[in-house]
Scaffold this motif. Structure first.
Motif, PDB file in Angstrom:
ATOM      1  N   ALA A 165      -3.155   4.968  -7.834  1.00  0.00           N
ATOM      2  CA  ALA A 165      -1.769   5.229  -8.229  1.00  0.00           C
ATOM      3  C   ALA A 165      -0.796   4.970  -7.080  1.00  0.00           C
ATOM      4  O   ALA A 165       0.274   4.378  -7.285  1.00  0.00           O
ATOM      5  CB  ALA A 165      -1.628   6.668  -8.723  1.00  0.00           C
ATOM      6  N   GLY A 166      -1.171   5.400  -5.878  1.00  0.00           N
ATOM      7  CA  GLY A 166      -0.290   5.191  -4.736  1.00  0.00           C
ATOM      8  C   GLY A 166      -0.064   3.725  -4.427  1.00  0.00           C
ATOM      9  O   GLY A 166       1.072   3.283  -4.213  1.00  0.00           O
ATOM     10  N   VAL A 167      -1.142   2.956  -4.433  1.00  0.00           N
ATOM     11  CA  VAL A 167      -1.031   1.530  -4.115  1.00  0.00           C
ATOM     12  C   VAL A 167      -0.345   0.772  -5.253  1.00  0.00           C
ATOM     13  O   VAL A 167       0.440  -0.148  -5.014  1.00  0.00           O
ATOM     14  CB  VAL A 167      -2.429   0.940  -3.826  1.00  0.00           C
ATOM     15  N   TYR A 168      -0.619   1.154  -6.489  1.00  0.00           N
ATOM     16  CA  TYR A 168       0.046   0.518  -7.638  1.00  0.00           C
ATOM     17  C   TYR A 168       1.553   0.731  -7.560  1.00  0.00           C
ATOM     18  O   TYR A 168       2.342  -0.195  -7.757  1.00  0.00           O
ATOM     19  CB  TYR A 168      -0.506   1.097  -8.936  1.00  0.00           C
ATOM     20  N   PHE A 169       1.967   1.967  -7.260  1.00  0.00           N
ATOM     21  CA  PHE A 169       3.396   2.269  -7.154  1.00  0.00           C
ATOM     22  C   PHE A 169       4.029   1.488  -6.005  1.00  0.00           C
ATOM     23  O   PHE A 169       5.146   0.979  -6.117  1.00  0.00           O
ATOM     24  CB  PHE A 169       3.588   3.770  -6.948  1.00  0.00           C
ATOM     25  N   GLU A 170       3.306   1.368  -4.901  1.00  0.00           N
ATOM     26  CA  GLU A 170       3.810   0.587  -3.771  1.00  0.00           C
ATOM     27  C   GLU A 170       4.002  -0.876  -4.160  1.00  0.00           C
ATOM     28  O   GLU A 170       5.006  -1.515  -3.800  1.00  0.00           O
ATOM     29  CB  GLU A 170       2.844   0.683  -2.590  1.00  0.00           C
ATOM     30  N   LYS A 171       3.044  -1.407  -4.913  1.00  0.00           N
ATOM     31  CA  LYS A 171       3.136  -2.815  -5.339  1.00  0.00           C
ATOM     32  C   LYS A 171       4.342  -3.029  -6.245  1.00  0.00           C
ATOM     33  O   LYS A 171       5.065  -4.026  -6.110  1.00  0.00           O
ATOM     34  CB  LYS A 171       1.850  -3.214  -6.057  1.00  0.00           C
ATOM     35  N   VAL A 172       4.588  -2.091  -7.159  1.00  0.00           N
ATOM     36  CA  VAL A 172       5.745  -2.208  -8.050  1.00  0.00           C
ATOM     37  C   VAL A 172       7.045  -2.116  -7.259  1.00  0.00           C
ATOM     38  O   VAL A 172       7.993  -2.877  -7.496  1.00  0.00           O
ATOM     39  CB  VAL A 172       5.699  -1.107  -9.134  1.00  0.00           C
ATOM     40  N   LEU A 173       7.095  -1.192  -6.288  1.00  0.00           N
ATOM     41  CA  LEU A 173       8.305  -1.013  -5.486  1.00  0.00           C
ATOM     42  C   LEU A 173       8.664  -2.276  -4.704  1.00  0.00           C
ATOM     43  O   LEU A 173       9.832  -2.659  -4.614  1.00  0.00           O
ATOM     44  CB  LEU A 173       8.117   0.147  -4.498  1.00  0.00           C
ATOM     45  N   LYS A 174       7.641  -2.934  -4.151  1.00  0.00           N
ATOM     46  CA  LYS A 174       7.891  -4.051  -3.248  1.00  0.00           C
ATOM     47  C   LYS A 174       7.867  -5.411  -3.936  1.00  0.00           C
ATOM     48  O   LYS A 174       8.102  -6.425  -3.286  1.00  0.00           O
ATOM     49  CB  LYS A 174       6.860  -4.027  -2.111  1.00  0.00           C
ATOM     50  N   VAL A 238       6.641   5.222   1.325  1.00  0.00           N
ATOM     51  CA  VAL A 238       5.867   4.128   0.730  1.00  0.00           C
ATOM     52  C   VAL A 238       6.711   2.859   0.639  1.00  0.00           C
ATOM     53  O   VAL A 238       6.226   1.751   0.880  1.00  0.00           O
ATOM     54  CB  VAL A 238       5.351   4.537  -0.663  1.00  0.00           C
ATOM     55  N   LYS A 239       7.987   3.008   0.302  1.00  0.00           N
ATOM     56  CA  LYS A 239       8.880   1.863   0.142  1.00  0.00           C
ATOM     57  C   LYS A 239       9.034   1.091   1.448  1.00  0.00           C
ATOM     58  O   LYS A 239       9.000  -0.137   1.475  1.00  0.00           O
ATOM     59  CB  LYS A 239      10.247   2.351  -0.342  1.00  0.00           C
ATOM     60  N   TYR A 240       9.196   1.798   2.558  1.00  0.00           N
ATOM     61  CA  TYR A 240       9.534   1.133   3.813  1.00  0.00           C
ATOM     62  C   TYR A 240       8.353   1.014   4.781  1.00  0.00           C
ATOM     63  O   TYR A 240       8.492   0.383   5.826  1.00  0.00           O
ATOM     64  CB  TYR A 240      10.697   1.860   4.483  1.00  0.00           C
ATOM     65  N   THR A 241       7.211   1.623   4.463  1.00  0.00           N
ATOM     66  CA  THR A 241       5.991   1.392   5.251  1.00  0.00           C
ATOM     67  C   THR A 241       4.869   1.023   4.277  1.00  0.00           C
ATOM     68  O   THR A 241       4.907  -0.013   3.665  1.00  0.00           O
ATOM     69  CB  THR A 241       5.621   2.631   6.104  1.00  0.00           C
ATOM     70  N   ASP A 242       3.866   1.887   4.143  1.00  0.00           N
ATOM     71  CA  ASP A 242       2.829   1.673   3.132  1.00  0.00           C
ATOM     72  C   ASP A 242       2.068   2.965   2.915  1.00  0.00           C
ATOM     73  O   ASP A 242       2.334   3.987   3.547  1.00  0.00           O
ATOM     74  CB  ASP A 242       1.885   0.530   3.516  1.00  0.00           C
ATOM     75  N   ASN A 243       1.100   2.939   1.995  1.00  0.00           N
ATOM     76  CA  ASN A 243       0.354   4.148   1.650  1.00  0.00           C
ATOM     77  C   ASN A 243      -0.567   4.616   2.767  1.00  0.00           C
ATOM     78  O   ASN A 243      -0.839   5.809   2.887  1.00  0.00           O
ATOM     79  CB  ASN A 243      -0.464   3.900   0.371  1.00  0.00           C
ATOM     80  N   ILE A 244      -1.061   3.682   3.570  1.00  0.00           N
ATOM     81  CA  ILE A 244      -1.927   4.084   4.676  1.00  0.00           C
ATOM     82  C   ILE A 244      -1.125   4.859   5.712  1.00  0.00           C
ATOM     83  O   ILE A 244      -1.555   5.906   6.211  1.00  0.00           O
ATOM     84  CB  ILE A 244      -2.593   2.847   5.323  1.00  0.00           C
ATOM     85  N   MET A 245       0.068   4.363   6.019  1.00  0.00           N
ATOM     86  CA  MET A 245       0.932   5.079   6.948  1.00  0.00           C
ATOM     87  C   MET A 245       1.352   6.433   6.382  1.00  0.00           C
ATOM     88  O   MET A 245       1.562   7.394   7.125  1.00  0.00           O
ATOM     89  CB  MET A 245       2.167   4.239   7.271  1.00  0.00           C
ATOM     90  N   LYS A 246       1.467   6.503   5.068  1.00  0.00           N
ATOM     91  CA  LYS A 246       1.768   7.788   4.434  1.00  0.00           C
ATOM     92  C   LYS A 246       0.657   8.794   4.735  1.00  0.00           C
ATOM     93  O   LYS A 246       0.926   9.968   4.999  1.00  0.00           O
ATOM     94  CB  LYS A 246       1.921   7.589   2.926  1.00  0.00           C
ATOM     95  N   GLY A 247      -0.590   8.323   4.683  1.00  0.00           N
ATOM     96  CA  GLY A 247      -1.704   9.201   5.008  1.00  0.00           C
ATOM     97  C   GLY A 247      -1.679   9.667   6.450  1.00  0.00           C
ATOM     98  O   GLY A 247      -1.949  10.840   6.748  1.00  0.00           O
ATOM     99  N   PHE A 248      -1.331   8.768   7.362  1.00  0.00           N
ATOM    100  CA  PHE A 248      -1.240   9.147   8.774  1.00  0.00           C
ATOM    101  C   PHE A 248      -0.105  10.139   9.006  1.00  0.00           C
ATOM    102  O   PHE A 248      -0.251  11.096   9.769  1.00  0.00           O
ATOM    103  CB  PHE A 248      -1.034   7.896   9.637  1.00  0.00           C
ATOM    104  N   SER A 249       1.032   9.915   8.362  1.00  0.00           N
ATOM    105  CA  SER A 249       2.161  10.833   8.541  1.00  0.00           C
ATOM    106  C   SER A 249       1.848  12.206   7.955  1.00  0.00           C
ATOM    107  O   SER A 249       2.245  13.233   8.507  1.00  0.00           O
ATOM    108  CB  SER A 249       3.419  10.256   7.882  1.00  0.00           C
ATOM    109  N   ALA A 250       1.117  12.236   6.834  1.00  0.00           N
ATOM    110  CA  ALA A 250       0.722  13.510   6.242  1.00  0.00           C
ATOM    111  C   ALA A 250      -0.214  14.273   7.167  1.00  0.00           C
ATOM    112  O   ALA A 250      -0.106  15.503   7.314  1.00  0.00           O
ATOM    113  CB  ALA A 250       0.051  13.274   4.894  1.00  0.00           C
ATOM    114  N   ALA A 251      -1.126  13.556   7.814  1.00  0.00           N
ATOM    115  CA  ALA A 251      -2.042  14.194   8.760  1.00  0.00           C
ATOM    116  C   ALA A 251      -1.275  14.761   9.952  1.00  0.00           C
ATOM    117  O   ALA A 251      -1.540  15.887  10.400  1.00  0.00           O
ATOM    118  CB  ALA A 251      -3.087  13.182   9.240  1.00  0.00           C
TER     119      ALA A 251
END
Length: 311
Positions: A165-174, A238-251
């Protein structure tokens, strides 16, 4: 960590599906009150025009955003189901598999490539978050019947849903120039419909008898508000970076919030937390070392092997 555990308990008491439905409503309400949509589109009139074209006048776009909405609804319900059937420690460890799962979905769905060092940093982050959130099991007088097999099945579905879901939403956004806020509204409208249907399918009799808001305390509303704000700003990340960076920022946020708890509430630092924090910091540093841009969807086709491990 303590707050997260209590929030799960509070939402379980209030009703999982009803809480998820309220999350979508509150997020939609925040979008309507926030001035960011107008600022991004240039004016209120332009935003309304974009909203009319992409929401009311484009069922296809609305259906496109219903996919992550449905998957997120499944993820949330599976996560609560897993928490109800697994020990808290087991749940914390297994749920962190969403980090490498997100990285794998990013590679396969967005045609990106990660270096070996980046893959190492992703799994290091997974281990670090597990250690930071680790809390030894405590004996309790309350006996709760649990089904570990059901719990592990639910956590596996939740992990897969989170990555997809996260990557799909990122793909739609970008993949289009449509406003981020319009995309959020599209997804939350779909989420309201999907989750409201789930509420009445599973808890319809109870809702009719006791009312939709039965069990909602001030604490539950506060948890919903926090989750709603967090969801909105996550979409910006997610819009301005990506889902992987979202995981790092959450950590990093988990580490910082625990350090704040030490300063404000006298929480004691454990060896597990210290080791986990060290792993999180090292993983963030290692992931940032490669200079390859992983925030833009690549158009060229590459083989699966080349995309999984880019030398």
């Amino acid at each position: 960590m303590v707050f997260g555990g209590r929030s799960h308990s509070a939402l379980r008491r209030a009703g999982t599906k009803r809480s998820v439905y309220r999350l979508a409503l509150v997020r939609l309400g925040l979008l309507r009150r926030d001035g960011c949509p107008e600022r991004e589109t240039g004016s209120v009139g332009r935003f309304k025009t974009s909203l009319k074209e992409n929401v009311l006048g484009s069922p296809k776009e609305l259906m496109k955003l219903s996919v992550p909405s449905l998957v997120y609804a499944v993820q949330n319900n599976m996560a609560f189901l897993a928490l109800s059937n697994l020990d808290a420690a087991v749940y914390q460890v297994t749920y962190q598999l969403k980090i490498p799962c997100t990285a794998l979905c990013t590679v396969l769905m967005l045609n990106r490539s990660l270096s070996k060092l980046q893959w190492i940093s992703v799994f290091m982050l997974c281990a670090g978050v597990t250690l930071v959130q680790w809390k030894p099991a405590q004996a309790t007088k309350v006996l709760v019947e649990q089904n570990p097999l059901l719990g592990f099945g639910a956590i596996a579905i939740a992990v897969l849903c989170s990555g997809f879901a996260g990557v799909y939403f990122e793909k739609v956004l970008k993949s289009s120039d449509t406003s981020l806020w319009v995309r959020n509204i599209q997804m939350y409208l779909s989420g309201i419909v999907v989750t409201l249907a789930a509420v009445y399918m599973s808890d319809g009799a109870e809702v009719i008898e006791k009312g939709f808001f039965h069990g909602y305390t001030y604490y539950v509303w506060f948890v919903i508000l926090l989750a709603s704000v967090g969801g909105l700003y996550t979409s910006i990340v997610v819009k301005y970076t990506d889902n992987i960076m979202k995981g790092f920022s959450a950590a990093a946020a988990i580490v910082l919030s625990t350090i704040a708890s030490v300063i404000l509430f006298g929480l004691q630092i454990t060896l597990n937390f210290a080791l986990g924090t060290l792993l999180v910091c090292i993983s963030i540093y290692l992931y940032g070392l490669p200079r390859e841009d992983t925030t833009v969807v690549q158009g060229e086709e590459t083989t699966s092997k080349e995309r999984l491990i880019h030398m």
